[in-house]
Enzyme design. Structure first.
Site, PDB file in Angstrom:
ATOM      1  N   ASP A 143       0.855  -1.192   0.000  1.00 43.90           N
ATOM      2  CA  ASP A 143       0.000   0.000   0.000  1.00 43.90           C
ATOM      3  C   ASP A 143       0.902   1.257   0.000  1.00 43.90           C
ATOM      4  O   ASP A 143       1.720   1.439   0.911  1.00 43.90           O
ATOM      5  CB  ASP A 143      -0.881  -0.037   1.259  1.00 43.90           C
ATOM      6  CG  ASP A 143      -1.842   1.133   1.298  1.00 43.90           C
ATOM      7  OD1 ASP A 143      -3.040   0.899   1.458  1.00 43.90           O
ATOM      8  OD2 ASP A 143      -1.392   2.295   1.181  1.00 43.90           O
ATOM      9  N   GLY A 144       0.712   2.093  -1.003  1.00 41.29           N
ATOM     10  CA  GLY A 144       1.573   3.269  -1.148  1.00 41.29           C
ATOM     11  C   GLY A 144       1.409   4.280  -0.028  1.00 41.29           C
ATOM     12  O   GLY A 144       2.358   4.991   0.329  1.00 41.29           O
ATOM     13  N   ASP A 164       0.054   9.336  -6.776  1.00 43.96           N
ATOM     14  CA  ASP A 164      -0.817   9.332  -7.971  1.00 43.96           C
ATOM     15  C   ASP A 164      -1.893   8.266  -7.760  1.00 43.96           C
ATOM     16  O   ASP A 164      -1.917   7.233  -8.443  1.00 43.96           O
ATOM     17  CB  ASP A 164       0.055   9.030  -9.202  1.00 43.96           C
ATOM     18  CG  ASP A 164      -0.719   9.102 -10.493  1.00 43.96           C
ATOM     19  OD1 ASP A 164      -1.805   9.703 -10.514  1.00 43.96           O
ATOM     20  OD2 ASP A 164      -0.228   8.537 -11.494  1.00 43.96           O
TER      21      ASP A 164
HETATM   22  C1  LIG Z   1      -3.220   6.275 -11.584  1.00 44.97           C
HETATM   23  S1  LIG Z   1      -2.491   4.696 -11.538  1.00 44.97           S
HETATM   24  C2  LIG Z   1      -0.771   5.034 -11.436  1.00 44.97           C
HETATM   25  C3  LIG Z   1      -0.149   5.537 -12.692  1.00 44.97           C
HETATM   26  C4  LIG Z   1       1.327   5.801 -12.569  1.00 44.97           C
HETATM   27  N1  LIG Z   1       1.659   6.598 -11.406  1.00 44.97           N
HETATM   28  C5  LIG Z   1       1.823   6.540 -13.790  1.00 44.97           C
HETATM   29  O1  LIG Z   1       1.846   7.778 -13.763  1.00 44.97           O
HETATM   30  O2  LIG Z   1       2.223   5.889 -14.759  1.00 44.97           O
HETATM   31  C6  LIG Z   1      -2.804   4.176  -9.886  1.00 44.97           C
HETATM   32  C7  LIG Z   1      -2.201   2.815  -9.546  1.00 44.97           C
HETATM   33  O3  LIG Z   1      -2.286   2.638  -8.123  1.00 44.97           O
HETATM   34  C8  LIG Z   1      -2.554   1.267  -7.859  1.00 44.97           C
HETATM   35  N2  LIG Z   1      -3.104   1.277  -6.482  1.00 44.97           N
HETATM   36  C9  LIG Z   1      -4.383   1.405  -6.068  1.00 44.97           C
HETATM   37  N3  LIG Z   1      -4.440   1.518  -4.719  1.00 44.97           N
HETATM   38  C10 LIG Z   1      -3.152   1.479  -4.275  1.00 44.97           C
HETATM   39  C11 LIG Z   1      -2.543   1.602  -3.000  1.00 44.97           C
HETATM   40  N4  LIG Z   1      -3.272   1.777  -1.896  1.00 44.97           N
HETATM   41  N5  LIG Z   1      -1.199   1.545  -2.920  1.00 44.97           N
HETATM   42  C12 LIG Z   1      -0.435   1.361  -4.047  1.00 44.97           C
HETATM   43  N6  LIG Z   1      -0.955   1.248  -5.282  1.00 44.97           N
HETATM   44  C13 LIG Z   1      -2.295   1.316  -5.392  1.00 44.97           C
HETATM   45  C14 LIG Z   1      -3.471   0.830  -8.956  1.00 44.97           C
HETATM   46  O4  LIG Z   1      -3.418  -0.563  -9.119  1.00 44.97           O
HETATM   47  C15 LIG Z   1      -2.902   1.615 -10.154  1.00 44.97           C
HETATM   48  O5  LIG Z   1      -1.967   0.842 -10.848  1.00 44.97           O
END
Ligand SMILES: C[S@@+](CC[C@H](N)C(=O)[O-])C[C@H]1O[C@@H](n2cnc3c(N)ncnc32)[C@H](O)[C@@H]1O
Length: 280
Positions: A143-144, A164
């Site tokens: 989890d980010g 993001d």
């Molecule tokens: C908007 S996309 C990211 C795009 C990437 N930052 C780019 O600019 O190429 C969001 C991503 O966050 C992932 N995600 C969703 N919830 C998350 C969390 N709590 N922690 C980490 N990743 C997560 C999703 O699977 C998705 O791949």
């Protein structure tokens, strides 16, 4: 339950906006010799095949990078971003769109470090494959938001945290505000960049006020919309707040955003905006 898949949206107007800015932040960090740490809390796949059925289905990229990448009149400040796209598509046909990890991989220097978090297991595995061989890179299926606690502050004491999020949960703006506060409290001199979708203007005003109330230092806010404010079919545009922006960013952004708006809004709807959300 993770429902969001960036493959549907890669290279769209919001991606061009966020990655143009991200490129400027990384170029700004490289102006000093001292190494820095780039942390991407929601990393995605790293690189997107635009011929994939999901990209073809929405065709969002045609309105974003499709309108920008071959233009001969792009401003100087956009060139590092366009160069990464051209390098990813050496035969001159746009089939690959680089995500934020791919952009960072090409702009970080040999002694800089990168941390990528991606919660979706399948996307994490693809990210690992796409980032194979990248130097000084850690990739976590984590989890980010929680990762902010685990990895900030970085030992380099210089860097950028890019948040993001997928915005597929209720109260994502509240979670973002708390995460910005946490990232800044843990790493006060670091740069934080946060992307968000533009919603109804009352919701956006509430978000601005919540950010102004958490004691941030100098914070720049940039927004780009290509549809009118009452648009509901899909997001009308998006924004980024940048805490501790690099020197000169606020001056170069108005012309860059204006160019992007003209390129991606042929019907001249929406607008490009910039303001200091928190002054010095
Ligand atoms: C908007 S996309 C990211 C795009 C990437 N930052 C780019 O600019 O190429 C969001 C991503 O966050 C992932 N995600 C969703 N919830 C998350 C969390 N709590 N922690 C980490 N990743 C997560 C999703 O699977 C998705 O791949």
């Amino acid at each position: 339950m993770l429902s969001y898949r960036h493959q549907f949206h890669a290279g769209n107007v919001a991606d061009v906006f966020k990655h143009s800015i991200l490129t400027r932040l990384l170029v700004g960090l490289a102006k000093k010799d001292k190494p820095y740490c780039y942390m991407d809390t929601h990393a995605g796949l790293g690189r997107y095949d635009l011929t994939h059925a999901w990209s073809q289905k929405t065709a969002e990229w045609r309105h974003g990078i499709g309108r920008v990448w071959a233009r001969a009149d792009a401003p100087e400040s956009l060139q590092p971003y366009l160069e990464i796209i051209r390098n990813a598509n050496p035969d001159g046909h746009l089939t690959i769109y680089p995500g934020s990890p791919w952009i960072a991989r090409h702009l970080t220097r040999p002694n800089d470090r990168q941390i990528f978090c991606e919660l979706n297991k399948e996307d994490y595995n693809t990210l690992k494959t796409n980032m194979f061989g990248a130097r000084h890179t850690a990739i976590h299926n984590q989890d980010g938001f929680q990762a902010l606690r685990a990895f900030l502050p970085p030992p380099e004491r210089r860097g950028l945290t890019f948040i993001d999020a997928a915005f597929d949960q209720s109260d994502e703006f509240g979670r973002i505000t708390r995460s910005i506060k946490e990232a800044h409290q843990r790493f006060a001199t670091g740069m934080v960049a946060v992307w968000y979708p533009l919603m109804a203007s009352s919701a956006m005003q509430a978000f601005d006020r919540s950010l102004q109330a958490i004691g941030l230092p100098k914070t720049l806010q940039l927004e780009l919309s290509v549809y009118p404010e009452d648009w509901t079919a899909h997001i009308r545009g998006s924004g980024m707040v940048i805490i501790n922006p690099p020197y000169g960013l606020a001056e170069e952004m108005p012309s860059l955003l204006d160019w992007l708006w003209r390129a991606m809004s042929p019907e001249k709807q929406g607008c490009a905006r910039h303001q200091w959300l928190v002054q010095e």
